[in-house]
Every structure is written in structure tokens, then in C-alpha cells.
Design an enzyme around this catalytic site. Sequence first.
Site, mmCIF file in Angstrom:
data_model
loop_
_atom_site.group_PDB
_atom_site.id
_atom_site.type_symbol
_atom_site.label_atom_id
_atom_site.label_comp_id
_atom_site.label_asym_id
_atom_site.label_seq_id
_atom_site.Cartn_x
_atom_site.Cartn_y
_atom_site.Cartn_z
ATOM 1 N N GLN A 52 9.099 -14.697 -42.042
ATOM 2 C CA GLN A 52 7.647 -14.923 -41.995
ATOM 3 C C GLN A 52 7.349 -15.871 -40.837
ATOM 4 O O GLN A 52 7.086 -17.061 -41.013
ATOM 5 C CB GLN A 52 7.149 -15.472 -43.337
ATOM 6 C CG GLN A 52 5.646 -15.581 -43.467
ATOM 7 C CD GLN A 52 4.929 -14.245 -43.582
ATOM 8 O OE1 GLN A 52 5.492 -13.196 -43.248
ATOM 9 N NE2 GLN A 52 3.694 -14.245 -44.048
ATOM 10 N N HIS A 94 9.647 -12.434 -45.314
ATOM 11 C CA HIS A 94 9.799 -11.210 -44.516
ATOM 12 C C HIS A 94 8.424 -10.964 -43.903
ATOM 13 O O HIS A 94 7.439 -10.851 -44.640
ATOM 14 C CB HIS A 94 10.251 -10.038 -45.388
ATOM 15 C CG HIS A 94 10.662 -8.825 -44.619
ATOM 16 N ND1 HIS A 94 11.222 -7.708 -45.236
ATOM 17 C CD2 HIS A 94 10.641 -8.537 -43.289
ATOM 18 C CE1 HIS A 94 11.502 -6.795 -44.318
ATOM 19 N NE2 HIS A 94 11.141 -7.271 -43.135
ATOM 20 N N LEU A 95 8.326 -10.889 -42.590
ATOM 21 C CA LEU A 95 7.042 -10.893 -41.888
ATOM 22 C C LEU A 95 6.059 -9.874 -42.463
ATOM 23 O O LEU A 95 6.353 -8.684 -42.537
ATOM 24 C CB LEU A 95 7.264 -10.609 -40.401
ATOM 25 C CG LEU A 95 6.011 -10.642 -39.511
ATOM 26 C CD1 LEU A 95 5.310 -11.996 -39.582
ATOM 27 C CD2 LEU A 95 6.371 -10.305 -38.078
ATOM 28 N N HIS A 96 4.886 -10.374 -42.848
ATOM 29 C CA HIS A 96 3.868 -9.494 -43.408
ATOM 30 C C HIS A 96 2.511 -10.162 -43.374
ATOM 31 O O HIS A 96 2.380 -11.384 -43.349
ATOM 32 C CB HIS A 96 4.202 -9.115 -44.859
ATOM 33 C CG HIS A 96 4.154 -10.270 -45.822
ATOM 34 N ND1 HIS A 96 5.119 -11.259 -45.865
ATOM 35 C CD2 HIS A 96 3.244 -10.615 -46.788
ATOM 36 C CE1 HIS A 96 4.819 -12.138 -46.798
ATOM 37 N NE2 HIS A 96 3.682 -11.789 -47.365
ATOM 38 N N PHE A 97 1.475 -9.327 -43.374
ATOM 39 C CA PHE A 97 0.084 -9.718 -43.563
ATOM 40 C C PHE A 97 -0.397 -9.076 -44.859
ATOM 41 O O PHE A 97 0.157 -8.066 -45.304
ATOM 42 C CB PHE A 97 -0.801 -9.242 -42.412
ATOM 43 C CG PHE A 97 -0.479 -9.858 -41.078
ATOM 44 C CD1 PHE A 97 -1.254 -10.885 -40.562
ATOM 45 C CD2 PHE A 97 0.591 -9.398 -40.322
ATOM 46 C CE1 PHE A 97 -0.969 -11.452 -39.327
ATOM 47 C CE2 PHE A 97 0.896 -9.960 -39.088
ATOM 48 C CZ PHE A 97 0.111 -10.986 -38.594
#
Length: 468
Positions: A224, A261-264
Site C-alpha cells: 500500500q 496490497h496497493l488498492h483504492f
Amino acid sequence: MMRWRMRGTKTWNMESEMRIEEAAEQSEKGGPLSGEYDLSDNKASPGCGRNCLGSCCLPASKLPVYLFKKDGDVGLEHGVVESSEGVSEISFLHNLLLGQWQDRMNRGLFRYDVTDCQTLIIPGHHGFLAQLNEGRHLKKRPTEFRVDQVLQPFDENKFNFKKIGQEEVLFMFDQSVDHRSHFLVNESLENVSTASPNVIAINVSPIEYGHVLLIPRVLDCFPQRIDHQSLRLAMHMAKEATDPFFRLGYNSLGAFATINHLHFQAYYLAAPFPVEKATRQIIKTVDCKGHQCPQGVSVSELFDYPVRGLVFEGGNTIRDLSDTVANSLVFLQNNNIPFNVLISDCGNNIYLFPQWFAERQALGEVSQEILKLQVNPAVWEISGHIVLKSKVDFDQASEEFAWRLLAEVSLSEERFQEVKAWVLKAAGMREEVNAEGINQVQDDDEMVQNIVPTPSCAASQLLHVDCL
């Protein structure tokens, strides 16, 4: 108090499906959206047998893909895809997302039925929104990492989005090669611009109808940690939705992101967020050499709102605005300053909230009264949409209560001014000062009120008539 439940969903989605079919027919006539709307279940891939989003299964799978307009062709005005038949894109992406989200709801993929959750507009000047969502409290996935570090390495052994099933994916989201948007059905990864696709998936613990996740380059296992490319991707999604009631949010670690974990996140809410109605004051800025900022990006400071924050807007293109903001966000995370971001008004406004709730909680500085609420003040709560877990708290919610809760999140005035200077410097700006060295701001009569979005026909069917 004004209360409502989500109603009219079934009727609206029948209309949505009709609009999608019309768009598919338009595509066959050479219109802007390619492909047919026929999202049959993806067949099990060879891999691990779970048909997941991992590298074991995804490369051999076929999924729908929405291709957004080429980056260089997108200005910041509200755009509509060209069409000889006049088919508005409101929207194909709008109807595609909600139609597929409802399909996953019908399949029972969510942990609870968010349409059963009560919501009220709290009486008062700000119009804070409160939702009673007991299911989210009981069934939401717990946090698995430290809350005192904004940057932490990706951990393959902890939950990440590669472990979810492909049935939770609505479609891939990638850039087109031209100035039009396209929709393609059951495409393999070899026909997408990258072997690690951007995916739109449902949030199985939703806050609102249409609550989804935007996961950039899912196979690359980014933690993230926001960057220029991922923020620009989120901006494109906001633009393509062409609906002011569709907002995207980002939570850094330490600011109540729960998965590293990269997210929008994104969802539809057919009512203005209180922060969108808050008064703001334009900061007179110049670039680091004292010249007018060439990108045309302006920055405002929020006033008369419980959480101190900044609003970025303007720029000639999506990239101008997103890159300016990304420079600031990268600085904050590299310096271990937690923050939340709200992308509003179809990508025209980006709200930035540095916060220190978790830090103050660790130091024992947050009142027990607030902690008993068990509210995690992330981007949606900070924006004024507060999710409560207790019926008692929900029934007793007041504007004073909402203000006290959110004020615990905000940096002190002294700390905020320090961080604001860093943010502006990272964005290539500084506050203009006069001969006496005093910062120049707009006069009181030049204070601006944020534009309150107006309900669209489709969105208004999700809101009680008394609230419009």
C-alpha cells in the site's frame, strides 16, 4: 432525523441492463464501446484450481476489460465519449459497474447485505451521514500489520488480493490506444497492455451500494504505497464514471488501510459528502522560483471542518493534477506521515488529509468515549460518512458527536501548518509572502464554497426522496 434504506435497486438495474444492451448495439454500429455485454462465468483456469488472481491462474484466464481514453487526450473538463448515435457514456462504465456488482450480490458473494443498512443525515449545519452497519464490524477482515509505519514490505504470506477468486472481479481496467473508451469481453492478458492487469473487484465488506476496489497491477504485489501511475489510474476511473456521486478513496498504512496490497476504494452515494460542502480558502502559491505555477494547479485549505485538510484542483490535464498531488503523497509516505485521500467531483478535486489518530491512540491521547465507538476514521469517515457498529450509537448520533470524533483525527494547527509547507514544497510550490514575510491568502470575501453535486436521475433512485 432523516433515515433511508437503499430502495429501487432491482428496478434500476433492469434499466441499467437495458442501457448496457443499447451500448453494445451501438458498438456493433461502430460506436465508441467495443464488444458485447455477455459476461458469462470465466471457466476454471489450469493453475491452482481455485481460479484466483494469482500468477498461477490469472495469466491463462479471460476476463472483461474496460479501456479508458488515452492519457494525452483527456482534459479536466467533463468529457463524453464521441458517438454518431449520441450515446452518452454515463454511462456505460456507471451501468457496467453497478450491473455487475448487483450480479455478484445476487450470487451471494458479499458477507452481508448492505442494502439492509440504515443511513441517516444527522441534523445540523454540516449534514454528516451515519450508517448502521453491524455486519461490517463482525465480518470485516482484521488488520495484519503494524499501524505505526506508513511503508511496510509486501508479505506474500498475509492476505492479499491475489488470493481472491476471479468471481469477485468485475472487469480489468486499462488504457485505450485512442481517444475513445472500449469494452471487450473475455480478453486474455496477452491483449492487455501489461501482463499484470489493473482490476476492479467487489469489496466483500461493502459500506455502500457499488463498493468496489481498484487494484493496480495486481500481480506486481505492490504494498500500500501510492505512486504517480496508480494515482493517475484512479483519476481516470473517476473521469470515466462521469458521475459526481462516484468517489474514490485511498488510505495509507497508519491511516486505517487494512490490507497491505496497493488498492483504492470507490462507491456511489447519492448525497454530497459534508467535506464537499465545507468552506475552503485558496492559498496563494508560486513555484519555488517565485513564478506562477505552470501546471495551473491551485490549492485550498479547508475551514469550518473538524479535520484540517487541503484541496487540489485545476491543471490542464489529468496528469498535471495527479502528478502534482502524487509528489506530495510520496513525500508524506516517505516521511512516515499517515494520510487519506478523497477523489471527488469526477476527478476535479483531490482532498488530502494528513492524520494522526493511530499515533494519538497509541499514546493514550484519544478519549475512551471515542474509542468505545470502535470507529476507524479512514477516508470515508473523514469525508463525513461515518459507519457505526452499534444501534445505540446510531440512534444517539448528533452533529456534536460527529465533530468530536473527527476532531480526534486532525493534526493540531501548528503541526498542520508545518506539514502543509512540506506538502506544498513537494508539489513544487510555496505560499506567496508579502514584503513583511506574511503568507498571502484570499480575503474573507473571497472564501469559496465547494460545489455541491446535484443528484443525477440514476443516482437519485438510491436516495430517499426526502433527502434530495
